[in-house]
Design a protein around this motif. Structure first.
Motif, short mmCIF file in Angstrom:
data_model
loop_
_atom_site.label_atom_id
_atom_site.label_comp_id
_atom_site.label_asym_id
_atom_site.label_seq_id
_atom_site.Cartn_x
_atom_site.Cartn_y
_atom_site.Cartn_z
N VAL A 230 0.88 -1.18 0.00
CA VAL A 230 0.00 0.00 0.00
C VAL A 230 0.91 1.22 0.00
CG1 VAL A 230 -1.76 1.30 1.24
CG2 VAL A 230 -1.83 -1.20 1.24
N LEU A 231 0.77 2.09 -0.99
CA LEU A 231 1.68 3.21 -1.16
C LEU A 231 1.13 4.51 -0.56
CD1 LEU A 231 2.84 2.58 -4.84
CD2 LEU A 231 3.68 1.58 -2.70
N ALA A 232 1.98 5.28 0.05
CA ALA A 232 1.60 6.56 0.64
C ALA A 232 1.33 7.57 -0.48
CB ALA A 232 2.70 7.06 1.56
N GLN A 233 0.21 8.27 -0.38
CA GLN A 233 -0.11 9.32 -1.35
C GLN A 233 0.62 10.61 -1.00
OE1 GLN A 233 -2.02 8.56 -4.13
NE2 GLN A 233 -1.75 6.52 -3.23
N ASP A 234 0.84 10.81 0.27
CA ASP A 234 1.59 11.98 0.78
C ASP A 234 2.55 11.48 1.85
OD1 ASP A 234 0.04 14.18 -0.59
OD2 ASP A 234 -1.59 13.26 0.58
N ARG A 235 3.42 12.34 2.28
CA ARG A 235 4.36 11.99 3.34
C ARG A 235 3.60 11.69 4.64
NH1 ARG A 235 7.77 14.89 7.14
NH2 ARG A 235 9.90 14.05 7.16
N VAL A 236 3.91 10.54 5.26
CA VAL A 236 3.25 10.16 6.50
C VAL A 236 4.31 9.77 7.53
CG1 VAL A 236 1.12 9.39 5.38
CG2 VAL A 236 2.96 7.75 5.79
N GLU A 237 3.97 9.93 8.80
CA GLU A 237 4.90 9.60 9.87
C GLU A 237 4.23 8.70 10.90
OE1 GLU A 237 6.58 13.03 11.65
OE2 GLU A 237 7.49 13.78 9.80
N THR A 238 4.99 7.75 11.42
CA THR A 238 4.57 6.95 12.56
C THR A 238 5.58 7.20 13.69
OG1 THR A 238 5.86 4.93 12.13
CG2 THR A 238 3.80 5.21 10.90
N GLU A 239 5.40 6.52 14.79
CA GLU A 239 6.34 6.66 15.89
C GLU A 239 7.75 6.25 15.48
OE1 GLU A 239 7.02 4.94 20.44
OE2 GLU A 239 5.23 4.39 19.30
N PHE A 240 7.84 5.30 14.52
CA PHE A 240 9.13 4.72 14.18
C PHE A 240 9.62 5.04 12.78
CE2 PHE A 240 6.79 1.73 17.00
CZ PHE A 240 7.56 1.87 18.14
N PHE A 241 8.73 5.43 11.86
CA PHE A 241 9.11 5.60 10.47
C PHE A 241 8.57 6.91 9.89
CE2 PHE A 241 9.26 1.03 11.09
CZ PHE A 241 10.40 0.64 10.39
N THR A 242 9.31 7.43 8.92
CA THR A 242 8.83 8.51 8.06
C THR A 242 8.75 7.94 6.66
OG1 THR A 242 9.81 10.26 9.41
CG2 THR A 242 9.30 10.79 7.12
N VAL A 243 7.56 8.01 6.07
CA VAL A 243 7.32 7.40 4.76
C VAL A 243 7.03 8.50 3.74
CG1 VAL A 243 5.95 5.74 3.46
CG2 VAL A 243 6.36 5.36 5.91
N GLU A 244 7.87 8.57 2.73
CA GLU A 244 7.67 9.56 1.68
C GLU A 244 6.59 9.10 0.71
OE1 GLU A 244 9.01 12.41 1.91
OE2 GLU A 244 10.49 11.96 3.49
N ALA A 245 5.98 10.04 0.01
CA ALA A 245 4.97 9.72 -1.00
C ALA A 245 5.54 8.75 -2.03
CB ALA A 245 4.49 11.00 -1.67
N GLY A 246 4.75 7.75 -2.38
CA GLY A 246 5.18 6.74 -3.35
C GLY A 246 5.87 5.55 -2.72
N LYS A 247 6.21 5.63 -1.42
CA LYS A 247 6.86 4.52 -0.74
C LYS A 247 5.82 3.67 0.00
CE LYS A 247 11.04 5.63 -1.97
NZ LYS A 247 12.03 6.12 -1.00
N THR A 248 6.23 2.51 0.43
CA THR A 248 5.33 1.57 1.08
C THR A 248 4.97 2.02 2.49
OG1 THR A 248 6.31 -0.24 -0.18
CG2 THR A 248 5.04 -0.84 1.77
N MET A 249 3.67 2.05 2.80
CA MET A 249 3.23 2.37 4.16
C MET A 249 2.40 1.23 4.76
SD MET A 249 0.11 5.11 3.84
CE MET A 249 -1.48 4.67 3.08
N GLY A 250 2.54 0.05 4.18
CA GLY A 250 1.81 -1.12 4.66
C GLY A 250 1.55 -2.09 3.54
#
Length: 344
Positions: A230-250
Motif C-alpha cells: 500500500v503506497l503513501a499518497q503523501d508523506r506520513v509519519e509513525t512513531e518509528f518511520f517517516t514514509v515519503e509519498a510513493g513509498k510503502t506504508m503497509g
C-alpha cells in the motif's frame, strides 16, 4: 484456580510481546515468574521488575542461557516469543520440551501444520509425548480473529458453504517489528522482492486457512496467497518511520482456500497507516448465515500477550503433544492434537 500454589512460568524472549505478557504475569496471583531468557545483552542481568516497568524488584534476572535457567527454575510452562518461523524456533522449543516444561509460543507458524511444516510439527509432537508435556502455538492472528473466532461462530450453522474474514489494521499504532515487516518506508519494488524471498510480510495466513478447513472438516485442494504494498499518497509519519509519498506504508495480504474448484475460504488482511476504518469482520455463508463485525478490531499486541498468559492453566491440563487451538476456540476448552489431527 491455584492461588495457593501458582504456576511456575519462565519467559523465553522479551521483545514487545514478551514484555507485555511479563507485566501481566507479574501482576497475576496465579503465576509465579521463575526465570527469563533473551539474547539481547542489554537485558541480560537486569531484574524482571525493571524490565516490566514495575517499582519493585522481583529477584529474578534475565539470562542468555536457556538450558541453565530451565534446569534451575524448573518451570511448569514457558511463554515463548522469539520468532515467527518454525525452522527458527524449533531448536528453542525442543530445548524447552527436553527440560520437561510445557511451551506456549506466539510463533505464527506454530499455530497449525501445513504441508511444508508437517515434519517439524511431527518431530516436536513426538518429543512432547516422550516428555509428557504440551506445546501450543497461539496468538491473535493466527490464533483468534481469522480462525478460532470464525469456527466458534460457525457452531450455530447447520451447514457452512464459505467463510470470509476481513481484518483492517492501523499499522501506525503497532509495535516497531510489525511496522517493519509490513514494509514501512520501502520502495515498492524492494518490498515485493523481499516478499518473494519470505523476508517481508505477515506470517500465519496459510496456517489460519488450514486451521479453518480442519475445524470445518474440509480438505482443501490448494491455498493461494497474494501480497501487495500500500503506497503513501503523501508523506506520513509513525512513531518509528517517516514514509515519503510513493513509498510503502503497509500491505494488503489476501489468502484463499480452494475446495472442489471454489474459493470456500477468503482471508483479507490489510495493515497500513491510518485506514479509513479499522475493524475485523467475519462473514459465514451458511444455514443460517452469520455476519459479525468487531468495530475497532482486536488490538493485536495486547491481545496476544493476554492469550499467552490466559492459556497457561489450560495447557497444564491438556494431554501431551501439540494442542490444536484452531479446533476449539475457547482457551479453557482446548484438546490435544493427536496424530490423526496432524496434516496428512
Amino acid at each position: 484456580m491455584r492461588e495457593a500454589s501458582p504456576y511456575r512460568v519462565m519467559f523465553f524472549g522479551l521483545g514487545e510481546i514478551g514484555k507485555r505478557a511479563l507485566r501481566m504475569a507479574l501482576n497475576s496471583r496465579g503465576i509465579s515468574v521463575v526465570g527469563a531468557v533473551d539474547t539481547d545483552q542489554e537485558l541480560v542481568g537486569k531484574d524482571l521488575g525493571a524490565i516490566a516497568g514495575l517499582a519493585n524488584a522481583t529477584g529474578v534476572a534475565v539470562s542468555d542461557d536457556a538450558v541453565e535457567v530451565l534446569a534451575h527454575s524448573r518451570p511448569d510452562a514457558v511463554i515463548h516469543t522469539t520468532n515467527s518461523m518454525i525452522e527458527e524456533v524449533e531448536p528453542q522449543i525442543s530445548t524447552v520440551v527436553s527440560a520437561g516444561a510445557n511451551c506456549i509460543s506466539s510463533a505464527e507458524e506454530m499455530f497449525h501444520p501445513r504441508p511444508d511444516t508437517y515434519n517439524h510439527f511431527r518431530k516436536l509432537h513426538e518429543e512432547a509425548l516422550a516428555r509428557n508435556v504440551s506445546i501450543l502455538g497461539t496468538g491473535v492472528n493466527p490464533g483468534y480473529v481469522m480462525d478460532s473466532l470464525p469456527l466458534f461462530l460457525a457452531k450455530v450453522c447447520e451447514a457452512v458453504h464459505s467463510v470470509k474474514v476481513e481484518r483492517i489494521v492501523d499499522a501506525s499504532t503497532r509495535r516497531f517489528p510489525l511496522q517493519k515487516k509490513v514494509g514501512m518506508g520501502l520502495h515498492p519494488d524492494v518490498f515485493i522482492d523481499l516478499v518473494k524471498k519470505n523476508k517481508m510480510g505477515h506470517r500465519g495466513l496459510v496456517e489460519s486457512m488450514y486451521s479453518l478447513a480442519h475445524g470445518l472438516g474440509w480438505n482443501l485442494d490448494r491455498v493461494e496467497e497474494k501480497v501487495v504494498p500500500v503506497l503513501a499518497q503523501d508523506r506520513v509519519e509513525t512513531e518509528f518511520f517517516t514514509v515519503e509519498a510513493g513509498k510503502t506504508m503497509g500491505m494488503k495480504h489476501s489468502g484463499y482456500g480452494i475446495r472442489d474448484g471454489k474459493r470456500v475460504i477468503s482471508l483479507d488482511l490489510q495493515m497500513y497507516v491510518k485506514p479509513e476504518k479499522v475493524y475485523d469482520r467475519i462473514v459465514i455463508d451458511g444455514v443460517p448465515s452469520v455476519d459479525t463485525t468487531l468495530k475497532g478490531g482486536v488490538p493485536g499486541d495486547s491481545a496476544t500477550a493476554s492469550i499467552l498468559i490466559h492459556s497457561v492453566p489450560s495447557v497444564m491440563e491438556c494431554k501431551p503433544g501439540f494442542i490444536n487451538l484452531g479446533r476449539m476456540p475457547f482457551i479453557h476448552t482446548m484438546f490435544s492434537l493427536t496424530s490423526d489431527m496432524l496434516w496428512e
